[in-house]
Each structure stands twice: as C-alpha cells, then as structure tokens.
Design a protein around this motif. Sequence first.
Motif: not given
Lengths: 136, 265
Positions: A89-90, A95-96, A98-99
């Motif tokens: 998790t972030f 961040d999500y 980015y992933i």
Amino acid sequence: MFKNLDHSPLFIFLFILFLAVPQLYAFAMQFAEGFVPFKNEPARVHLSWDMFSTKIERCTLTWSPPVTLGAEKLSSLRDASLPLEWDLTFDHPADYKYIADMGCHLGGTPSTKVKLKCFLQQGKIFNDEFLCNQSL
Amino acid sequence: MTNFFVTSLSSFKRWSIKTTSNKSLIYFRIVFASIWLIYDLIDVSTSETLKISWFYHLPVPANFTIGLQIFLITLEIGLLLGWYPRTLAFGVFLARASFAYFFTLNDFFYFSAAALLLSVSDSGGLPKKTKQVLAWPRDLFILQTGWIYFASSLLKLNPAFLSGSDLFVRHNYEISVLPIYYPEFYRSFVSTLWGNSILSGFAVVMEMSLALTLFSWFLFPTQRKKLHCLALILVIGIHGYAAYAFNVFFFGASMIAQVGFFSKE
C-alpha cells in the motif's frame, strides 16, 4: 550478555535512558513538527508510535489485460503481494498513479486499460480510468 | 530537594533488586520468537520485501536485505529454543534495528524495543522450570507497552482521525481488496463518515484506557488481577478488530502476548 550488569542501578538507569530518550525525543518532535491535539495532524516521525494517526488516502489499481511487473503478470496491485499482512500500500493517490504508469511502461500495451479507485479524506471516492497510451 | 533525590534513589535501588518468577518472560520469549520467525520465513520465502524493488529503488542492495533476513531467522530459531537468550535477543535487536533503519515500519521499531528488553531479561529455560529473577525488565516491558498505547492514542487526537476520514479510507480500501468476509451491515456502516467517526472515538478511548490500565498496574499493586483482566480484554478487542478490519496480524499478536503475559502476576 548483560548478565552481571543487570544488578547495577547505574546500568539499569543508563539502559532506561537508552530505551526512553529516542522515544521521548520522537514524541516531542511530533509537537515540533506542528502536531496540536484536536487541531493539527501528526507527521510521520520514526519511533513516535504514530500508527494509524497520519493522514492517508488509498487506491485500488487494476490493469486489463494484466501487465508484467517484476517476475509476475499482474491484473491488480493487490496481486503483487500476499493478501494478508503484506498487501502493498501507499499513502497518496499520486503514488498509485506512478505505479499505474510504471505498469504501463514496463509491461503494458497502448490499449491496456487502467482503473484507479481512490478512497480519499472526508469520505470521498475518486474513480479514474484511462488507457496506457495516455501515459506511455 | 536533597531529601527528594535521596528518597527517589533509595526507591530506585529497591525497585532494581526486586525479584519475580521468570515464567512470563519465558512464555513471551517463546511466543515472540515464534511470531516473528513465521513472519520472516514467509517474507523471505515469498520475497515480499524484495518486491518493493519492482516499483522503487531499494535503499540497500537486495543481497544485503536477504542476508540480514536469513541472519534474523537463524537468531530467531535460537531465541525460540532458548540458546543464549540474552545474546541472541541482543542480536535480533541489532539485526531488526538495522532493517528498520532502511524499512521504517512501526512493527520493526516495536520488535527492536521488545528484543532489546529481552536482551536484559532472564528468559532462558522452560516454563516448567522457572526461577526468581530481577523484576525490572518485566516492569519495563509493561511501561513500554503502556507508552506505545499512550503515545499512539494521543497522536490520534487529530481532526483527520476523529472525523472518521482516516478510518473511512482504511476500511473501504481493505473491504475492496481483502479476501475476508464482511457482512452487508458492516460494509454500509463503514461506508459512512459518521460510522467511522464513532469507531475512531472508540479506538482512541480503548487505546488510552489500555495505557492507563497498564500504568495503574504499578500504582495499585493490590488490584493487579482485575487490571490484568481489563488489559487483556482491551488488547484483544483492539488487535482482534485491527486484524479483521485492517489486515495487521503480527504486531497485534505480539502486543496481546506482551500484555497477556507481563501484566499477569
């Protein structure tokens, strides 16, 4: 180890200092960083025992068809790790995103569909859907 | 003023030589080592920590991470079996603290503090063969546990947590990803901000109550049996719910063991 020392009041006192000072310092740092009870949120300060108290936002992320990341084919970020305890998790939607983009770059095709469902502060939910060619 | 220091010093000296049975220390060593041995074995065998490298640059080389984890597993097996428990506890403290320096999880900070306390405790032997040992490490375990809950509950007294915003995020995220059964009434309750706000209030009250219960354990020695029961109910309630709703198991299991064994006199 420490067997002969543990009867010495001086050793015990120094041990308590060694254990307590970093924790008390971390706790004081929370206030120095702006934490005010009922007013301002705490920051992430190591050893201050700030679990579940810092502000977070989380997303579910899926790719369709699955992308290859690392050694595995992933249809969702959840598939990347064990579901219990280790779920990856972030703390921020960025961040999500980015992933999601990384999945597109490393193992997606231009027509791979990305879905993000983010749970935000104040009880808000944000849905986003795009094709990998928009991020490639 | 001088009188105050003299009295404090003599109380401290009296406390430092007080003894107790090492039964709770032995039980805790065994359970603590078992819990984290399982954690590290699963983590290494499925490369969970290394998967971070799929997305982010690891702060240390992968080989170093694996090496440190295998070292931890070896020491944890020794600690579980009771070989040189003080030395091995200090070893796992150093290894986990190094790990926590790069992977900054609260679970690892907790582990380091508990292992450090074990390294000054006489926790060797089997539960059937107990002996009288110094009580101060056990007392420090209880104070450390109380401090964790006190600090944690105080930091939760912030608008994002109390409004239910944070728990809204956590609950709804976990419901979406976890393979656990959540009944419909629960799903609809945690999909509201007011529902999460009520649960947030409960969380703060329970954690603060647990901290105060553990501190009271020192202040009211005659009430220790009742305080132990209350602490056990609170810690199981807090971490039982956290395991079900928030996907955290290993830290909670350790805290239940810590409260359960040490506050029982």
